[in-house]
Write an enzyme that holds these catalytic residues in place. Structure first.
Site, PDB file in Angstrom:
ATOM      1  N   THR A 145       2.912   1.989   1.769  1.00 26.40           N
ATOM      2  CA  THR A 145       3.195   1.133   0.613  1.00 26.40           C
ATOM      3  C   THR A 145       4.026   1.859  -0.444  1.00 26.40           C
ATOM      4  O   THR A 145       4.840   1.251  -1.137  1.00 26.40           O
ATOM      5  CB  THR A 145       1.862   0.629   0.009  1.00 26.40           C
ATOM      6  OG1 THR A 145       1.221  -0.175   0.990  1.00 26.40           O
ATOM      7  CG2 THR A 145       2.063  -0.194  -1.243  1.00 26.40           C
ATOM      8  N   THR A 166      -1.819   4.319   2.876  1.00 24.34           N
ATOM      9  CA  THR A 166      -3.197   4.679   2.536  1.00 24.34           C
ATOM     10  C   THR A 166      -4.222   4.303   3.619  1.00 24.34           C
ATOM     11  O   THR A 166      -5.328   4.833   3.623  1.00 24.34           O
ATOM     12  CB  THR A 166      -3.629   4.034   1.204  1.00 24.34           C
ATOM     13  OG1 THR A 166      -3.540   2.612   1.330  1.00 24.34           O
ATOM     14  CG2 THR A 166      -2.772   4.519   0.059  1.00 24.34           C
ATOM     15  N   ASP A 167      -3.839   3.381   4.525  1.00 24.86           N
ATOM     16  CA  ASP A 167      -4.830   2.918   5.520  1.00 24.86           C
ATOM     17  C   ASP A 167      -5.366   4.058   6.376  1.00 24.86           C
ATOM     18  O   ASP A 167      -6.560   4.118   6.673  1.00 24.86           O
ATOM     19  CB  ASP A 167      -4.218   1.851   6.438  1.00 24.86           C
ATOM     20  CG  ASP A 167      -3.925   0.548   5.713  1.00 24.86           C
ATOM     21  OD1 ASP A 167      -4.319   0.409   4.539  1.00 24.86           O
ATOM     22  OD2 ASP A 167      -3.294  -0.339   6.326  1.00 24.86           O
ATOM     23  N   SER A 193       1.111   2.981   7.757  1.00 27.35           N
ATOM     24  CA  SER A 193       0.195   3.981   8.322  1.00 27.35           C
ATOM     25  C   SER A 193      -0.648   3.484   9.496  1.00 27.35           C
ATOM     26  O   SER A 193      -1.130   4.317  10.272  1.00 27.35           O
ATOM     27  CB  SER A 193      -0.649   4.632   7.228  1.00 27.35           C
ATOM     28  OG  SER A 193      -1.648   3.788   6.755  1.00 27.35           O
TER      29      SER A 193
HETATM   30  N1  ASP Z   1      -0.967  -0.897   4.857  1.00 28.07           N
HETATM   31  C1  ASP Z   1      -0.398   0.157   4.048  1.00 28.07           C
HETATM   32  C2  ASP Z   1      -0.234   1.384   4.888  1.00 28.07           C
HETATM   33  O1  ASP Z   1      -1.193   2.095   5.092  1.00 28.07           O
HETATM   34  C3  ASP Z   1      -1.259   0.430   2.900  1.00 28.07           C
HETATM   35  C4  ASP Z   1      -0.761   1.472   1.956  1.00 28.07           C
HETATM   36  O2  ASP Z   1       0.132   2.246   2.216  1.00 28.07           O
HETATM   37  O3  ASP Z   1      -1.312   1.551   0.857  1.00 28.07           O
HETATM   38  O4  ASP Z   1       0.828   1.665   5.329  1.00 28.07           O
END
Ligand code: ASP
Length: 324
Positions: free
Chosen positions: A12, A86-87, A54
Site C-alpha cells: 500500500t 503490511t499483510d 504483500s
Molecule cells: N494488501 C496490502 C499489502 O499487504 C496492505 C498494505 O500494504 O498495507 O500489500
C-alpha cells in the site's frame, strides 16, 4: 554521513487509490523523491527491489531480499529500510531476522493508507524507519518494524487490525521503542537470537488452525510423502480436539515434524492439560511446542530450521527456544 539503502518491495505504501477508492499498484512509486528530505543529513539510496502486493510475497522472494541486504552490507551500507505491504510484513521481517547476521540495522515499514488517501501514513512511516535505521542505538536489536511512531521487534510484532494505522502491536510486552522527531528511542531489547544463514528453501511446510469439532480431514490431506513440516495453531494453552489425534499421529509416524503454537492472540503455548488431546499428551506424542511466536512466524522458523539442515533434537531445540 551515514548511507542508508531503501529497498522498495511494493504494498500500500507504493499504491494509490482511484476515484472509486480502489487501491492498486502504480508505475511510479509515490515515495519517489523522498530522499531530498534527508539532504545534508544522510545519504539515501533507493532501489525498486519489487513492486508486489504483500500477499504475492513468498519465502523465495524473502530469501532474495536477504541476499540483497547482505550484498548491501558488503558494499558498506550503514543501514537498510525495506518498504513492504503490511499483510505479510511481519513474515518477511521475521524471515530476515532469522537469516541475517545482524551486522547493520534493518528496518521494515509500510503504510495502511495509500499515498493519495486522506491521512496517508506511508511517508511518515518511511521517514521514521530511515531515522531508526540510521540510529547508533538500532544495532544488535535484530530486524525491526517501524510503524506509527513505534519500534517493534520482527520476532513478536503482528498486524492486529485490518485498516487502523495503529495496527502493528507486540501483544506480550509492547513496542521496544518510540520514534520522536529524528530520534529512535529504545527501552527494551531481546535476549538473543540464533541466526541461520540459509541458501535454499525446504518446502512445503504447512500451517493449520484448530477449531472446536475439528477432525483429521485436513491433517490427512497434507499427509503426503513430500510434506516437510506442519505448524498447528492449537486451542488455548496448546490443546487439540481428540478427533484430530489419529491423523496427527500418522503425520508423526511419517517423520513429519509438527510444531504447536496457540491460536490465542497473547501468551505462550505450554503442556498444561493431561486429557485426551491436551498439551501433556501432545508433547508425549512428539509434538514440539514453540513459545511466543504466532502461527505464520512459527511456520517460517520451522522452514528456516529445516532449510538450514536441522533435524531431530537440533530442530526441536531451534524451534522451541523462545529466545530465538
Ligand atoms: N494488501 C496490502 C499489502 O499487504 C496492505 C498494505 O500494504 O498495507 O500489500
Amino acid at each position: 554521513m551515514k548511507k542508508i539503502l531503501v529497498l522498495h518491495t511494493g504494498g500500500t505504501i507504493a499504491m494509490s487509490a482511484d476515484e472509486d477508492g480502489a487501491v492498486a499498484p502504480t508505475d511510479q512509486n509515490p515515495m519517489a523523491g523522498f530522499e531530498k528530505l534527508f539532504d545534508n543529513q544522510l545519504m539515501i539510496e533507493s532501489e525498486t527491489f519489487a513492486n508486489l502486493p504483500s500477499p504475492h510475497i513468498t519465502p523465495a522472494v524473502m530469501l532474495d531480499l536477504k541476499n540483497r541486504i547482505q550484498q548491501a552490507e558488503e558494499d558498506g551500507i550503514d543501514g537498510v529500510v525495506v518498504t513492504h505491504g503490511t499483510d505479510t510484513l511481519e513474515e518477511t521481517a521475521y524471515f530476515l531476522d532469522l537469516t541475517l547476521p545482524n551486522n547493520i540495522p534493518v528496518v521494515v515499514t509500510g503504510a495502511m493508507r495509500s499515498s493519495n488517501e486522506i491521512g496517508a501514513d506511508g511517508l511518515h512511516n518511511l521517514i521514521s524507519a530511515v531515522w531508526t535505521a540510521a540510529s547508533d542505538d538500532a544495532h544488535d536489536k535484530g530486524v525491526l518494524v517501524v510503524m506509527n511512531d513505534e519500534i517493534h521487534t520482527a520476532r513478536y510484532v503482528t498486524k492486529t487490525h485490518t485498516t487502523n494505522v495503529a495496527t502493528f502491536r507486540t501483544p506480550t510486552f509492547g513496542p521496544i521503542g518510540l520514534v520522536s522527531k529524528h530520534n529512535a528511542n529504545f527501552f527494551q531489547e531481546l535476549i538473543r537470537s540464533e541466526i541461520c544463514d540459509i541458501k535454499t528453501l525446504v518446502e512445503p511446510v504447512y500451517l493449520l488452525k484448530a477449531y472446536a469439532g475439528m477432525d483429521g480431514t485436513l491433517f490427512n490431506a497434507i499427509d503426503q510423502p513430500n510434506t516437510k513440516g506442519l505448524v498447528i495453531e492449537a486451542l488455548g494453552a496448546g490443546n487439540l480436539p481428540p478427533a484430530t489425534l489419529p491423523a496427527v499421529q500418522s503425520l508423526l509416524n511419517h517423520n513429519i515434524p509438527i510444531v504447536l503454537v496457540s491460536r490465542c492472540f497473547n501468551g505462550i503455548a505450554e503442556d498444561v492439560y493431561d486429557y485426551q488431546g491436551g498439551g501433556v499428551k501432545l508433547k508425549q506424542m512428539g509434538i514440539t511446542f514453540c513459545q511466543g511466536l504466532n502461527g505464520p512466524k512459527a511456520r517460517l522458523k520451522l522452514q528456516v530450521g529445516l532449510s538450514a539442515g536441522k533435524t531431530g533434537a537440533a530442530l526441536k531445540e531451534f524451534v522451541s527456544n523462545a529466545t530465538s
